[in-house]
Design an enzyme around this catalytic site. Structure first.
Site, PDB file in Angstrom:
ATOM      1  N   GLY A 167      -9.982  -6.637   3.739  1.00 36.50           N
ATOM      2  CA  GLY A 167     -10.799  -7.682   4.354  1.00 36.50           C
ATOM      3  C   GLY A 167     -11.035  -7.298   5.807  1.00 36.50           C
ATOM      4  N   ILE A 193      -9.074  -7.610   8.479  1.00 36.58           N
ATOM      5  CA  ILE A 193      -7.971  -6.904   9.151  1.00 36.58           C
ATOM      6  C   ILE A 193      -7.780  -5.507   8.539  1.00 36.58           C
ATOM      7  CG2 ILE A 193      -5.484  -6.944   9.695  1.00 36.58           C
ATOM      8  CD1 ILE A 193      -5.737 -10.051   9.803  1.00 36.58           C
ATOM      9  N   ARG A 203      -9.447  -6.760  -4.188  1.00 41.43           N
ATOM     10  CA  ARG A 203     -10.006  -7.461  -5.351  1.00 41.43           C
ATOM     11  C   ARG A 203     -11.407  -6.926  -5.653  1.00 41.43           C
ATOM     12  NH1 ARG A 203     -10.023 -13.575  -3.991  1.00 41.43           N
ATOM     13  NH2 ARG A 203     -10.486 -12.515  -2.055  1.00 41.43           N
ATOM     14  N   THR A 220       2.045  -6.663   8.098  1.00 41.65           N
ATOM     15  CA  THR A 220       1.736  -7.613   9.187  1.00 41.65           C
ATOM     16  C   THR A 220       1.033  -8.840   8.610  1.00 41.65           C
ATOM     17  OG1 THR A 220      -0.342  -6.426   9.558  1.00 41.65           O
ATOM     18  CG2 THR A 220       1.493  -5.876  11.032  1.00 41.65           C
ATOM     19  N   ARG A 239       1.953 -11.280   5.221  1.00 38.25           N
ATOM     20  CA  ARG A 239       2.917 -12.319   4.897  1.00 38.25           C
ATOM     21  C   ARG A 239       4.067 -11.675   4.119  1.00 38.25           C
ATOM     22  NH1 ARG A 239       0.782 -14.875   8.158  1.00 38.25           N
ATOM     23  NH2 ARG A 239      -0.128 -16.952   8.075  1.00 38.25           N
ATOM     24  N   GLU A 272      10.944 -16.619   6.654  1.00 41.34           N
ATOM     25  CA  GLU A 272      10.962 -16.750   8.112  1.00 41.34           C
ATOM     26  C   GLU A 272      11.478 -18.114   8.532  1.00 41.34           C
ATOM     27  OE1 GLU A 272       7.158 -15.785   9.857  1.00 41.34           O
ATOM     28  OE2 GLU A 272       7.053 -13.938   8.714  1.00 41.34           O
ATOM     29  N   HIS A 287       7.149 -11.808  13.779  1.00 45.09           N
ATOM     30  CA  HIS A 287       5.806 -12.347  13.490  1.00 45.09           C
ATOM     31  C   HIS A 287       4.957 -12.453  14.765  1.00 45.09           C
ATOM     32  CE1 HIS A 287       3.390 -15.104  10.566  1.00 45.09           C
ATOM     33  NE2 HIS A 287       2.583 -14.514  11.426  1.00 45.09           N
ATOM     34  N   GLY A 312       2.108 -10.316  15.299  1.00 42.57           N
ATOM     35  CA  GLY A 312       0.896  -9.513  15.096  1.00 42.57           C
ATOM     36  C   GLY A 312      -0.293 -10.010  15.887  1.00 42.57           C
TER      37      GLY A 312
HETATM   38  C1  8YV Z   1      -0.481 -16.699  13.523  1.00 43.07           C
HETATM   39  C2  8YV Z   1      -0.909 -15.457  11.359  1.00 43.07           C
HETATM   40  O1  8YV Z   1       0.266 -16.495  14.645  1.00 43.07           O
HETATM   41  O2  8YV Z   1      -2.976 -16.523  11.691  1.00 43.07           O
HETATM   42  C3  8YV Z   1      -2.178 -16.071  10.908  1.00 43.07           C
HETATM   43  O3  8YV Z   1      -2.390 -16.087   9.681  1.00 43.07           O
HETATM   44  O4  8YV Z   1      -0.220 -14.899  10.607  1.00 43.07           O
HETATM   45  C4  8YV Z   1      -0.397 -15.450  12.727  1.00 43.07           C
HETATM   46  O5  8YV Z   1      -0.883 -14.326  13.369  1.00 43.07           O
HETATM   47  C5  8YV Z   1       0.046 -17.909  12.827  1.00 43.07           C
HETATM   48  O6  8YV Z   1      -0.447 -18.039  11.550  1.00 43.07           O
HETATM   49  C6  8YV Z   1      -0.255 -19.161  13.588  1.00 43.07           C
HETATM   50  O7  8YV Z   1      -0.198 -20.289  12.744  1.00 43.07           O
END
Ligand code: 8YV
Length: 328
Positions: free
Chosen positions: A159, A161, A181, A241, A243, A272, A290, A292
């Protein structure tokens, strides 16, 4: 929403400028101590709020949503991933859900590459030696990592990222492979000289480095299962980076301990903020809390997105970053 100024409950501290604007525009209830909300705090919040602004640390599941007051109309998630929100239940209850895509793409891709380099070139171990005061000097055979130039990178999830990771990785001389996908547009494949693998297993069997860049959904839970991790070759590195839930963390830890895998760079974890102590003990992993998307610029941009989503919604328009349930 009956009131002129909707009650917006924000679960965590946000950048100052964003909080100031939230207060100007809405009847905003902030969290100045930044204490994560418990389940009962969240239940109390949805009993009152017209708009809820949660983050990844808040599980807005069906049990919480069952207590929502009928005037809760919008969940404006501060974050791109929405696996913390039960989007299906929200949708059924007529609650709109929004997220903050795009603005954290580049920062997260940077962190993915930082972890690739950190693991392959042993940055953390080297830093510890330099800092320890016990460095005995240069030697031809000390601190040897592995070259990434010319290696094969398998991107799991192409996607926004994943594509941004591929662009960077090309600059480092990595050959780009991906599983997704859907196959991406031919022009993008061409630009990245990317090879598409319909079969994830077949891709994994041939990669030197694998980065996880897909969202966590029911379909991607433990996508890198114990069986699939076994398909990887023993010199491979795994970087995540996205989930923690996408990888079977216990199986990954076991394989890293037994050196069936060479190393891992992990910014996210299955439970987490808990991190498996056995994972924390390993020398061949780089672990981050976490972070990223943790740049000031990124967090302000995410906050701006939240503001725009709430404001457009309150003004009676469709918010730009609406998230729909998979089957809607
Ligand atoms: C965020 C993230 O810091 O946006 C996302 O999906 O994983 C993170 O980089 C976090 O979700 C903030 O809610």
């Amino acid at each position: 929403m009956s009131r002129q100024r909707p009650l917006v409950i924000v679960t965590r501290r946000l950048p100052e400028a964003i909080e100031a604007r939230l207060m100007e525009l809405f009847d905003a209830r902030l969290n100045p101590t930044d204490t994560p909300m418990s389940k009962s705090d969240l239940i109390e919040a949805v009993k009152e709020a017209h708009v809820l602004v949660p983050t990844v640390t808040d599980r807005i599941d069906s049990a919480v949503l069952a207590h929502a007051n009928p005037e809760l109309r919008l969940i404006a998630n501060f974050g791109n991933g929405v696996d913390n929100v039960d989007v299906d239940t929200a949708y059924k209850r007529g609650i709109t859900v929004t997220n903050t895509p795009d603005v954290l793409t580049e920062d997260t891709a940077d962190m993915t590459m930082a972890l690739v380099l950190a693991v392959a070139r042993r940055l953390v171990e080297g830093e510890q030696v330099a800092r320890s005061g016990e460095w005995t000097g240069w030697s031809p055979t000390s601190m040897l990592g592995h070259r990434i130039h010319g290696k094969r990178l398998g991107i799991l999830g192409m996607g926004r990222i994943g594509t941004a990771v591929a662009r960077r990785a090309r600059g480092f001389g990595l050959a780009i492979h991906y599983h997704n996908r859907n196959r991406v547009h031919a022009q993008i494949e061409e630009e990245l000289e990317a090879t598409y693998w319909d079969s994830l297993d077949q891709m994994l069997a041939r990669m030197d480095i694998v980065t996880v860049n897909c969202p966590h959904t029911p379909a991607t839970y433990h996508l890198l299962s114990a069986r699939r991790l076994k398909v990887l070759r023993p010199h491979a590195y795994v970087i995540n980076t996205s989930r923690g839930e996408v990888i079977d963390e216990l199986a990954l830890t076991r394989m890293l301990r037994s050196r069936e895998l060479a190393g891992a760079g992990l910014d996210v974890f299955e439970h987490e903020p808990a991190i498996n102590p056995k994972l924390r003990d390993l020398p061949n992993v780089v672990l981050l809390p976490h972070m990223g998307s943790a740049t000031l610029e990124g967090r302000v941009d995410m906050g701006e997105k939240v503001l725009i989503n709430i404001k457009t919604f309150v003004d009676g328009h469709r918010p730009p970053d609406r998230v729909l349930p998979a089957q809607a």
